[in-house]
Design a protein around this motif. Structure first.
Motif, PDB file in Angstrom:
ATOM      1  N   PRO A 109       0.822  -1.217   0.000  1.00  0.00           N
ATOM      2  CA  PRO A 109       0.000   0.000   0.000  1.00  0.00           C
ATOM      3  C   PRO A 109       0.857   1.267   0.000  1.00  0.00           C
ATOM      4  N   SER A 110       0.293   2.331  -0.589  1.00  0.00           N
ATOM      5  CA  SER A 110       1.037   3.593  -0.674  1.00  0.00           C
ATOM      6  C   SER A 110       0.078   4.773  -0.732  1.00  0.00           C
ATOM      7  N   ARG A 111       0.655   5.946  -0.889  1.00  0.00           N
ATOM      8  CA  ARG A 111      -0.098   7.158  -1.177  1.00  0.00           C
ATOM      9  C   ARG A 111      -0.121   7.370  -2.688  1.00  0.00           C
ATOM     10  N   ILE A 112      -0.858   8.372  -3.125  1.00  0.00           N
ATOM     11  CA  ILE A 112      -1.063   8.571  -4.560  1.00  0.00           C
ATOM     12  C   ILE A 112       0.231   8.857  -5.308  1.00  0.00           C
ATOM     13  N   PHE A 121       4.164   4.987 -18.264  1.00  0.00           N
ATOM     14  CA  PHE A 121       4.548   6.142 -19.072  1.00  0.00           C
ATOM     15  C   PHE A 121       4.064   7.433 -18.418  1.00  0.00           C
ATOM     16  N   THR A 122       4.744   8.512 -18.720  1.00  0.00           N
ATOM     17  CA  THR A 122       4.416   9.792 -18.086  1.00  0.00           C
ATOM     18  C   THR A 122       2.968  10.197 -18.366  1.00  0.00           C
ATOM     19  N   VAL A 123       2.469   9.892 -19.567  1.00  0.00           N
ATOM     20  CA  VAL A 123       1.106  10.309 -19.921  1.00  0.00           C
ATOM     21  C   VAL A 123       0.051   9.507 -19.174  1.00  0.00           C
ATOM     22  N   ASN A 124       0.475   8.391 -18.559  1.00  0.00           N
ATOM     23  CA  ASN A 124      -0.452   7.589 -17.755  1.00  0.00           C
ATOM     24  C   ASN A 124      -0.280   7.849 -16.257  1.00  0.00           C
ATOM     25  N   ALA A 125       0.754   8.607 -15.901  1.00  0.00           N
ATOM     26  CA  ALA A 125       1.037   8.901 -14.484  1.00  0.00           C
ATOM     27  C   ALA A 125       0.349  10.201 -14.086  1.00  0.00           C
ATOM     28  N   LEU A 126      -0.940  10.260 -14.340  1.00  0.00           N
ATOM     29  CA  LEU A 126      -1.737  11.447 -14.045  1.00  0.00           C
ATOM     30  C   LEU A 126      -2.894  11.053 -13.139  1.00  0.00           C
ATOM     31  N   ALA A 127      -3.216  11.934 -12.199  1.00  0.00           N
ATOM     32  CA  ALA A 127      -4.344  11.681 -11.300  1.00  0.00           C
ATOM     33  C   ALA A 127      -5.186  12.942 -11.179  1.00  0.00           C
ATOM     34  N   TYR A 128      -6.465  12.734 -10.935  1.00  0.00           N
ATOM     35  CA  TYR A 128      -7.387  13.848 -10.713  1.00  0.00           C
ATOM     36  C   TYR A 128      -7.952  13.721  -9.312  1.00  0.00           C
ATOM     37  N   ASP A 129      -7.629  14.686  -8.467  1.00  0.00           N
ATOM     38  CA  ASP A 129      -8.149  14.712  -7.103  1.00  0.00           C
ATOM     39  C   ASP A 129      -9.626  15.072  -7.168  1.00  0.00           C
ATOM     40  N   ILE A 130     -10.498  14.106  -6.897  1.00  0.00           N
ATOM     41  CA  ILE A 130     -11.937  14.309  -7.091  1.00  0.00           C
ATOM     42  C   ILE A 130     -12.482  15.370  -6.149  1.00  0.00           C
ATOM     43  N   LYS A 132     -10.706  17.894  -4.498  1.00  0.00           N
ATOM     44  CA  LYS A 132     -10.123  19.227  -4.729  1.00  0.00           C
ATOM     45  C   LYS A 132     -10.279  19.694  -6.169  1.00  0.00           C
ATOM     46  N   LYS A 133     -10.685  18.782  -7.056  1.00  0.00           N
ATOM     47  CA  LYS A 133     -10.898  19.097  -8.469  1.00  0.00           C
ATOM     48  C   LYS A 133      -9.636  19.679  -9.123  1.00  0.00           C
ATOM     49  N   CYS A 134      -8.534  18.950  -8.961  1.00  0.00           N
ATOM     50  CA  CYS A 134      -7.271  19.383  -9.578  1.00  0.00           C
ATOM     51  C   CYS A 134      -6.484  18.175 -10.062  1.00  0.00           C
ATOM     52  N   ILE A 135      -5.617  18.391 -11.044  1.00  0.00           N
ATOM     53  CA  ILE A 135      -4.798  17.325 -11.622  1.00  0.00           C
ATOM     54  C   ILE A 135      -3.463  17.240 -10.899  1.00  0.00           C
ATOM     55  N   ILE A 136      -3.031  16.024 -10.637  1.00  0.00           N
ATOM     56  CA  ILE A 136      -1.699  15.779 -10.064  1.00  0.00           C
ATOM     57  C   ILE A 136      -0.828  15.199 -11.171  1.00  0.00           C
TER      58      ILE A 136
END
Length: 397
Positions: A109-112, A121-130, A132-136
């Motif tokens: 287990p880990s954090r985001i 790949f870098t283009v898949n290493a994206l997250a959306y904080d639901i 806070k409505k922002c992209i990580i």
């Protein structure tokens, strides 16, 4: 960017429900990977993965209108199907360790942020904080999307997991990205990186390449990277499946593409890999294996006969995939089509049971009579059974 705008109303309802449940429990939730990538590119979002910084099972019982849930405790993941048709993958944020190149990773287990760093790949290493409505974006994925570049994250990425090479090909072709790691991939292939993984893992990725709309471009790029040695001229021959007229009832579109790939391969290594796996269906593997072993013998037998009965006895033992392979031989295709259209559905005008009812009790004799009837009927196109019995058993049969 508001990622949720790329989702349907039904999908947004489910995502918000999951967010609310997580928020009440103090659990961080994120849309991750392909959904974020596709939303930024303005493409239709196909798969929604939501990462939680907690085991998903803690919220499963509270989800409303859940039709189906498949929970995997080993990986702490859950595949959810809701009554409105929405599918969601809930995944515990995790980090991965590769103790041996090519082996499946150990996870914990880990954090985001650690979860994003484990991705391919870098283009898949994206997250959306639901909430806070922002992209990580920890790896520069958004910039690579803007530049239409596909780039690995880890220094030893393709040795750790050689299947990433196939995924790199798939994404580069699908999104028309330039492949940043092209020279490195060629070197890994040259050094035998695929010997680190099983045939099943290789074939699974090849199958996914053939599922893509631009599947031939995937194969051409594999050829360019020296993964396959494919005769592109043979690959370009029009597939029956692209203009399917139901001649071959048991073949699927993707299976036909796999078969075409096999047909155009020069190297025996990958021809054998396509035969020796548990991913492809049994009949397809059987056709590939038979073609590897004795395709010349079968072709010679067919080539050497103009007799419909002989053609029928040879071809009726073959499944649809074997027939397809033979039909791509321009010297044989008219005979295969003759069998498919005129001979395959043939049934003798008399049955063995009927012949026995007329006084022929010996099984071998019945078989000999049936073969004689079949030979005459297939070669003449005339129902000859009754006449044969009259001539050979007498009019008072």
């Amino acid at each position: 960017m508001e990622i949720l705008e790329a989702l349907t109303c039904d999908e947004i309802k489910i995502v918000n429900e999951i967010m609310d449940l997580c928020k009440r429990r103090g659990i961080k939730s994120y849309i991750v990977g392909g959904a974020v990538r596709d939303a930024i590119l303005g493409n239709k979002v196909k798969d929604i993965d939501i990462c939680l910084e907690e085991d998903p099972k803690v919220i499963l019982d509270e989800l409303q209108k859940l039709k189906c849930c498949q929970y995997h405790s080993e990986f702490q993941t859950a595949f959810l199907v809701f009554e409105n048709g929405v599918n969601i993958d809930l995944i515990r944020c995790r980090k991965e360790y590769y103790f041996i190149d090519g082996a499946l990773p150990r996870i914990s287990p880990s954090r985001i942020y650690e979860d994003l760093y484990r991705r391919d790949f870098t283009v898949n290493a994206l997250a959306y904080d639901i909430e806070k409505k922002c992209i990580i974006d920890v790896c520069g994925g958004i910039q690579d999307l803007k530049n239409r570049v596909l780039r690995k994250i880890h220094p030893n990425s393709y040795n750790e997991d050689p299947t990433r090479i196939f995924r790199a090909i798939k994404y580069a072709v699908r999104y028309k990205f330039s492949l940043k790691d092209k020279d490195e991939i060629k070197k890994c292939v040259e050094n035998g990186v695929f010997s680190l993984i099983s045939n099943d893992r290789i074939v699974k990725e090849i199958y996914l390449l053939c599922c893509e709309e631009n599947w031939k471009e995937n194969i051409y790029l594999c050829n360019d990277l020296k993964i396959f040695d494919v005769d592109e001229r043979l690959l370009k021959i029009e597939l029956e499946e692209e203009n399917q007229d139901k001649r071959y009832s048991c073949t699927s579109r993707v299976d036909m593409r796999i078969l075409k790939l096999f047909y155009s391969m020069r190297d025996r290594k990958y021809r054998s890999i396509l035969a020796e796996n548990s991913i492809l269906n049994k009949e397809l593997r059987s056709a590939i294996e038979c073609s590897n072993e004795d395709s010349h013998e079968a072709a010679d037998l067919i080539m050497g006969t103009m007799d419909n009965y002989r053609l029928y006895t040879i071809l009726r033992k073959m499944n649809d995939y074997e027939l397809v392979l033979l039909s791509w031989n321009s010297k044989l295709n008219y005979k295969i089509y003759n069998y498919i259209y005129n001979l395959r559905d043939y049934r003798p005008s008399l049955s063995g049971k009927y012949i026995a009812s007329k006084g022929v009790k010996d099984g071998k004799s019945i078989g000999r009579i049936l073969r004689s009837i079949m030979k005459i009927e297939l070669n003449s196109g005339i129902d000859y059974g009754q006449k044969y019995l009259t001539e050979n058993l007498g009019e008072n049969m």
